[in-house]
Design a protein around this motif. Structure first.
Motif, PDB file in Angstrom:
ATOM      1  N   SER A 271       0.830  -1.210   0.000  1.00 23.30           N
ATOM      2  CA  SER A 271       0.000   0.000   0.000  1.00 23.30           C
ATOM      3  C   SER A 271       0.860   1.254   0.000  1.00 23.30           C
ATOM      4  N   LYS A 274       1.903   1.829  -3.518  1.00 26.86           N
ATOM      5  CA  LYS A 274       0.814   2.410  -4.313  1.00 26.86           C
ATOM      6  C   LYS A 274       0.664   3.902  -4.031  1.00 26.86           C
ATOM      7  N   GLN A 275       0.706   4.256  -2.747  1.00 32.62           N
ATOM      8  CA  GLN A 275       0.591   5.659  -2.378  1.00 32.62           C
ATOM      9  C   GLN A 275       1.754   6.466  -2.943  1.00 32.62           C
ATOM     10  N   MET A 278       1.175   7.288  -6.541  1.00 27.88           N
ATOM     11  CA  MET A 278       0.234   8.399  -6.708  1.00 27.88           C
ATOM     12  C   MET A 278       0.908   9.735  -6.465  1.00 27.88           C
ATOM     13  N   GLU A 279       1.830   9.769  -5.520  1.00 22.42           N
ATOM     14  CA  GLU A 279       2.497  11.027  -5.194  1.00 22.42           C
ATOM     15  C   GLU A 279       3.615  11.359  -6.174  1.00 22.42           C
ATOM     16  N   SER A 384       9.782   4.636  -0.113  1.00 24.49           N
ATOM     17  CA  SER A 384       8.453   4.364   0.456  1.00 24.49           C
ATOM     18  C   SER A 384       8.319   4.783   1.912  1.00 24.49           C
ATOM     19  N   LEU A 426       7.953   9.337   0.126  1.00 22.61           N
ATOM     20  CA  LEU A 426       6.550   9.255   0.509  1.00 22.61           C
ATOM     21  C   LEU A 426       6.278  10.266   1.623  1.00 22.61           C
ATOM     22  N   GLY A 430       0.802  10.264   3.633  1.00 22.31           N
ATOM     23  CA  GLY A 430       0.608   9.132   2.734  1.00 22.31           C
ATOM     24  C   GLY A 430       1.034   7.816   3.370  1.00 22.31           C
ATOM     25  N   LYS A 433      -1.627   6.778   5.921  1.00 19.67           N
ATOM     26  CA  LYS A 433      -2.813   6.314   5.202  1.00 19.67           C
ATOM     27  C   LYS A 433      -2.594   4.898   4.662  1.00 19.67           C
ATOM     28  N   ALA A 434      -1.408   4.656   4.138  1.00 20.61           N
ATOM     29  CA  ALA A 434      -1.110   3.357   3.542  1.00 20.61           C
ATOM     30  C   ALA A 434      -1.036   2.254   4.588  1.00 20.61           C
TER      31      ALA A 434
END
Length: 473
Positions: A271, A274-275, A278-279, A384, A426, A430, A433-434
């Motif tokens: 996750s 993935k975050q 997006m960033e 990450s 990251l 984020g 959230k992940a």
């Protein structure tokens, strides 16, 4: 993992079991599954109900123990420890579990974490006549127990624990019981399992899987658990608790197959990847991860970004530990021995290299160079986790700002130093959230000190190097 190359190391792992006829063998397998948490020493103490027997040594679990040695450890209960030294130096005297003998019986002690007021307590205890046999902060607890005015070990331990500040997951064992204690912030993971009628305790749940134990629950912050032949008994040793599990357990330290407070580590890392995608929003041809701890995040990044994930870096799993030295020149040589780029994957490609963290920057710079030498057209580094700007005093060996590249340089400056075409970290938001930890009011339930500088406990003056004091708040 590249912990020994990046300078990011967890202090240790603990395992214990009560009421199993093969206690020593079970503990051996439990420690083997926790080997990633410490490679400098290992030990096991076994109880047969009448005496405690210890076997420990420097090196890996498989180097310290063999079948013949394990067969000589007789008893139905045991505690074990794998060590990476952050508090206290090397040497067999600092390898745990510690075993203390007195007229009232014996006590074995194993610890994961770092007690930030250990030096202050040592000065007080020495002034009162205590003589320390090790340089480890763990030994402080044994002295505090023996100097307590209470009659029962339970009360002695509760009194001693309230005097400690910092991160600690303790396992204690006598001839008649095993005791488990976690600091009021729960900074280090600690879980309870069950195999048949026997209870077991481990730093990570992956240890339960290897021995066939069923996960029961996590140990709670400020909790004292007593396990004996009557079963498991729990009580708080303090009511002043606030959950602050180390975020780096999710990001880097724990094995992907472990669960921490109900969250699978691999799932959390995927996750985070993935975050991060997006960033970052980077256009590239291939995504690769730095083995092993970054693979999950790299898979998540590739899945969200729609860019193929490829094995662009290969880890040599047969390199001995003898090459690992503190000098920068040998550390860089270590990266070459540990990792190799796959030319057929990266040549002529725009490569996104996903890693879990940047500490000194040495490893990142060398990997970027290797990828370029293998023909990569572009190398984009995506991390990450947020920049690690602040030292950790809770059991990770980053104790000064000077060894953290992000404390001295901006993201753009770090990008230039490591030679990447782009560098993305990251965000803190984020990352939280992940991971998906439930919120407790305004608290996230995690320690973010290495990213934000906000420490969940008081940092004692003698814990911080003199030139660092003005930097720690």
């Amino acid at each position: 993992m590249l912990a020994e190359l990046k300078g990011l190391n967890e202090e240790c792992g603990v395992f214990g079991i009560w009421g199993h006829p093969d206690a020593a063998k079970i503990t051996y397998y439990g420690l083997h599954s926790l080997q990633h948490r410490g490679q400098e020493g290992a030990g096991i103490v076994v109880s047969n109900g009448g005496r405690l027997q210890v076997l420990k040594g420097e090196g890996l679990v498989t180097e310290v123990f063999n079948e013949g040695k394990i067969e000589k450890l007789h008893g139905k209960s045991a505690i074990g420890h794998v060590r990476y030294a952050t508090a206290g130096g090397g040497g067999i005297e600092n390898v745990q579990p510690f075993l203390f003998n007195s007229q009232n019986g014996s006590l074995a002690l194993a610890h994961n974490g770092n007690i930030v007021n250990a030096n202050a307590l040592k000065h007080q205890l020495e002034a009162q006549g205590s003589i320390f046999q090790t340089s480890s902060d763990t030994e402080v607890l044994a002295h505090l127990i023996k100097r307590s005015g209470y009659l029962s070990l339970n009360d002695q331990l509760k009194n001693a624990l309230t005097m400690l500040k910092g991160a600690y997951a303790f396992l204690l064992m006598t001839e008649t019981e095993m005791m488990v204690a976690l600091d009021p912030n729960g900074l280090r993971p600690l879980s309870i399992g069950q195999i048949g009628d026997a209870y077991c305790v481990a730093s990570e749940t992956c240890a339960f899987d290897i021995i066939g134990a069923e996960f029961v629950r996590d140990v709670m912050p400020g909790e004292l658990i007593v396990i004996d032949d009557r079963g498991l008994h729990s009580e708080p040793f303090t009511l002043s608790t606030s959950s602050a599990i180390c975020t780096m357990e999710y990001v880097y330290f724990s094995r992907p197959d472990s669960n921490i407070h109900g969250i699978n580590v691999h799932t959390a890392r995927k996750s985070m990847g993935k975050q991060l995608a997006m960033e970052a929003q980077i256009d590239a041809d291939v995504v690769t991860g730095v083995p092993d701890s970054s693979i999950s995040a790299a898979i998540g990044y590739a899945e969200l970004a729609g860019i193929p994930y490829e094995l662009g870096l290969i880890k040599n799993r047969y390199v001995g530990r003898t090459f690992i030295q503190p000098s920068q020149s040998l550390r860089e040589q270590g990266v070459k021995m540990k990792l190799a780029p796959v030319r057929g994957v990266v040549e002529g490609k725009r490569v996104i290299m996903v890693d879990d963290s940047i500490v000194r920057g040495t490893t990142s710079r060398r990997i970027v160079t290797m990828l370029r030498e293998a023909g990569a057209k572009e190398v984009h580094v995506c991390i990450s986790s947020p920049p690690m700007k602040n030292p950790c005093f809770y059991g990770i060996d980053t104790s000064t700002h000077e060894e953290l590249i992000a404390s001295k340089h901006s993201v753009e400056e770090i990008r230039e130093i490591i030679g990447a075409d782009s560098l993305t970290f990251l965000s803190v938001e984020g990352m939280l959230k992940a991971i998906g930890r439930p919120q407790d009011g305004n608290q996230c339930g995690q320690c973010l000190a290495c990213f934000t500088g906000n420490y969940p406990t008081e940092i004692y003056p003698d814990t911080v190097l003199p030139h660092e004091k003005e930097l720690v708040r």
